[in-house]
Design a protein around this motif. Structure first.
Motif, PDB file in Angstrom:
ATOM      1  N   ALA A 346      -9.070  -1.137  15.686  1.00 18.09           N
ATOM      2  CA  ALA A 346      -8.637  -0.267  14.497  1.00 18.09           C
ATOM      3  C   ALA A 346      -7.266  -0.358  14.018  1.00 18.09           C
ATOM      4  N   ALA A 347      -6.096  -0.835  14.700  1.00 19.44           N
ATOM      5  CA  ALA A 347      -5.080  -1.251  13.962  1.00 19.44           C
ATOM      6  C   ALA A 347      -5.289  -2.258  12.456  1.00 19.44           C
ATOM      7  N   ALA A 348      -6.643  -2.852  12.527  1.00 17.87           N
ATOM      8  CA  ALA A 348      -7.225  -4.191  11.723  1.00 17.87           C
ATOM      9  C   ALA A 348      -7.792  -2.610  10.318  1.00 17.87           C
ATOM     10  N   LEU A 349      -8.220  -2.034  10.468  1.00 17.85           N
ATOM     11  CA  LEU A 349      -8.735  -1.248   9.705  1.00 17.85           C
ATOM     12  C   LEU A 349      -7.968  -0.086   8.856  1.00 17.85           C
ATOM     13  N   PHE A 350      -6.823   0.061   9.918  1.00 22.07           N
ATOM     14  CA  PHE A 350      -5.771   0.698   9.069  1.00 22.07           C
ATOM     15  C   PHE A 350      -4.657  -0.088   7.821  1.00 22.07           C
ATOM     16  N   TYR A 351      -5.121  -1.265   9.043  1.00 23.19           N
ATOM     17  CA  TYR A 351      -4.121  -2.755   7.275  1.00 23.19           C
ATOM     18  C   TYR A 351      -5.020  -2.288   6.546  1.00 23.19           C
ATOM     19  N   PHE A 352      -6.170  -2.540   6.285  1.00 20.58           N
ATOM     20  CA  PHE A 352      -7.137  -3.000   5.635  1.00 20.58           C
ATOM     21  C   PHE A 352      -6.968  -1.817   4.952  1.00 20.58           C
ATOM     22  N   VAL A 353      -7.001  -0.185   5.104  1.00 27.08           N
ATOM     23  CA  VAL A 353      -6.929   0.845   3.523  1.00 27.08           C
ATOM     24  C   VAL A 353      -5.038   0.824   3.579  1.00 27.08           C
ATOM     25  N   GLY A 354      -4.357   0.071   3.784  1.00 26.80           N
ATOM     26  CA  GLY A 354      -3.132  -0.078   3.766  1.00 26.80           C
ATOM     27  C   GLY A 354      -3.257  -0.957   2.686  1.00 26.80           C
ATOM     28  N   LEU A 355      -4.035  -1.718   2.380  1.00 30.69           N
ATOM     29  CA  LEU A 355      -4.156  -2.638   1.466  1.00 30.69           C
ATOM     30  C   LEU A 355      -4.647  -2.516   0.308  1.00 30.69           C
ATOM     31  N   LEU A 356      -5.734  -1.684   0.513  1.00 30.59           N
ATOM     32  CA  LEU A 356      -6.883  -0.733  -0.846  1.00 30.59           C
ATOM     33  C   LEU A 356      -5.484   0.277  -0.628  1.00 30.59           C
ATOM     34  N   GLU A 357      -4.753   0.949  -0.674  1.00 28.60           N
ATOM     35  CA  GLU A 357      -3.825   1.878  -1.510  1.00 28.60           C
ATOM     36  C   GLU A 357      -2.851   0.937  -1.876  1.00 28.60           C
ATOM     37  N   GLN A 358      -2.059   0.336  -1.332  1.00 33.30           N
ATOM     38  CA  GLN A 358      -0.845  -0.829  -3.025  1.00 33.30           C
ATOM     39  C   GLN A 358      -1.279  -1.246  -3.691  1.00 33.30           C
ATOM     40  N   ARG A 359      -2.688  -1.904  -3.305  1.00 30.23           N
ATOM     41  CA  ARG A 359      -3.330  -2.055  -4.808  1.00 30.23           C
ATOM     42  C   ARG A 359      -3.605  -0.569  -5.684  1.00 30.23           C
ATOM     43  N   ARG A 360      -4.287   0.582  -5.260  1.00 32.98           N
ATOM     44  CA  ARG A 360      -4.719   1.428  -5.960  1.00 32.98           C
ATOM     45  C   ARG A 360      -3.837   2.614  -6.270  1.00 32.98           C
TER      46      ARG A 360
END
Length: 493
Positions: A346-360
């Motif tokens: 779950a921590a990894a999934l939130f990290y990936f969502v954070g990466l998408l948010e940083q880029r877009r």
């Protein structure tokens, strides 16, 4: 070596003081202290004899004799597992979090929360446990309140009110137990519960309800979960990772450490109702996730779903009238594995969502499309985390879920059969998200979508390799808590 636990609790507090006194390099200092605590947790693991049941490395000192409060810490297999999980998630979260304004305060609060979690997972006296429990909630509230998103005031207030009211109910219940029994010691109260009810009449039901409410809010268990999506959505990426990876485990840990040993008869009486709540968490949460357009809220609801599996296993082995020993051990082992695996995934999934948010700059499912052609590495690694959460064989998520269902089917077949539907809904949610994000039509943004950077790879690759390691050869984790599971299964059987 009993001092190791105290050292593990104190080191992050010292780190918080140094971070607060440092003008620059706050994150570097915090990560250095995370490294020290990780070494301490590894040393604790080495000193732990996995063949022995019960508490080990116990440290006991008189504290407030007038009220029966002691400084009493120790670990068993479950405590050690959660200490290791905490030592992994916090550096992961600090590395994942983009540098916020007021970096010193952010890192200091994270270290204080880490120390409180170590104390919560090792304290064996209620007064000490409750202080650490509350100590972890204050930094979480401040991190959401100060560094959260648009609706941070509402989310932080909701988080505080839910957890505070649950804590008050739990405190009042334990005060009633203390006045009746004269001790706050977990082991002593557990021994008393083996010979009969801790309390009599309606008082025992009030005490049970108070402790249940406090822990159900923290898990969270349906229908006490409504604070979670707002808090997880609003919190910064690193804080969301810690909330789902470690803080939510305090509730499950509390059920194992407090409610199940102290109120076995009450749980058996309410068994069908408790199993119903667990099944609702498993089935309704992914349906709510399916309806979300915000990726962060989607992952938050799926977190409720996965913790529902833990509650299904616990309630199945304690509420059933017949408990085959082998199946009970399987269900409990699955619960312990699910606690650890959910924290990582779950921590990894939130990290990936954070990466998408940083880029877009956005995180809606419809705000992306065709990412597989633009950033194949990011999509590939994110897919691994999604499949792990889905429970794909060969990844860590499969182990715990399989064991929970294997044990629960033999004990509470009808409830478990309904809970399996939750797996289907979870699969639909992830497939929908993957299709929209990775293979959907291009969404023109006017800005090139960046592939994984080298510093991001250093965060993602170790966590993903751990998912594969647990999924392929999980025995190194089973060895930590096998003796604890055997001891608990014999008690329930």
């Amino acid at each position: 070596m009993a001092w190791l636990i105290t050292t593990l609790i104190v080191v992050p507090l010292v780190g918080a003081l140094l971070v607060g006194a440092t003008r620059n390099y706050a994150r570097g200092v915090a990560l250095a202290f995370n490294l020290i605590t990780a070494i301490g947790a590894f040393q604790l693991w080495r000193s732990f004899d996995s063949t022995l049941p019960g508490l080990q490395l116990v440290e006991r000192h008189s504290w407030i004799p007038a009220i029966g409060a002691e400084y009493l810490v120790g670990i068993d297999g479950l405590s050690l597992l959660l200490v290791i999980l905490t030592s992994l998630v916090f550096p992961f979260a600090l590395l994942a979090q983009s540098r916020p304004a007021g970096d010193r305060g952010f890192c200091a609060l994270m270290l204080i929360m880490q120390a409180a979690l170590y104390g919560t997972f090792t304290a064996q006296n209620f007064v000490l446990w409750f202080l650490f429990y509350e100590m972890s909630l204050i930094p979480a509230f401040l991190l959401i309140k100060i560094w959260g998103g648009e609706k941070r005031d509402r989310a932080a207030t909701k988080f505080f009110l839910y957890t505070f009211l649950g804590s008050v109910a739990m405190l009042l219940s334990f005060l009633g137990i203390y006045f009746a029994r004269g001790t706050f010691d977990f082991a002593g109260l557990g021994d008393l519960a083996k010979t009969g009810d801790l309390l009599t009449g309606n008082i025992k039901w009030l005490a049970f309800a108070g402790i249940f409410l406090g822990l159900a809010v923290k898990v969270p268990l349906f229908p006490f979960h409504t604070w979670l999506p707002d808090a997880y959505e609003t919190a910064p990426t690193g804080v969301s990772m810690v909330l789902t990876g470690t803080l939510s485990k305090m509730g499950v840990y509390g059920f194992v450490r407090l409610l199940l040993p102290l109120f076995p008869n009450e749980i058996a009486t309410l068994g069908p109702w408790l199993l119903t709540l667990a099944v609702c968490s498993i089935v309704i949460a992914p349906l709510a996730a399916w309806a979300q357009s915000d990726l962060k809220r989607m992952v938050a609801y799926l977190s409720i779903n996965h913790l529902g599996y833990c509650m299904l296993g616990l309630f199945a082995v304690t509420a059933a009238t017949e408990r085959p020993l082998v199946e009970t051990q399987a269900a409990l082992s699955g619960v312990f594995m699910q606690i650890f695996n959910h924290g990582i995934t779950a921590a990894a999934l939130f990290y990936f969502v954070g990466l998408l948010e940083q880029r877009r700059g956005l995180r809606g499912i419809d705000d992306f499309g065709g990412l597989m052609q633009r950033a194949p590495l990011l999509c590939g690694w994110m897919s691994v985390a999604m499949f792990s959460s889905l429970g794909l064989p060969g990844l860590n998520g499969f182990i715990g879920e399989f064991l929970i269902f294997k044990g629960s089917f033999a004990i509470a077949a009808s409830f478990t059969a309904v809970a399996v539907i939750g797996l289907l809904f979870t699969a639909v949610v992830f497939m929908r998200a993957m299709q929209s994000l990775f293979s959907g039509p291009f969404v023109e943004t006017g800005v090139a979508f960046a592939e994984l950077r080298s510093n991001e790879k250093w965060v993602i690759i170790p966590v993903t390799l751990l998912m594969f390691a647990i999924g392929i050869a999980p025995q190194f984790l089973f060895n930590i808590f096998n003796s604890t599971v055997v001891q608990m299964a014999r008690l329930f059987a």
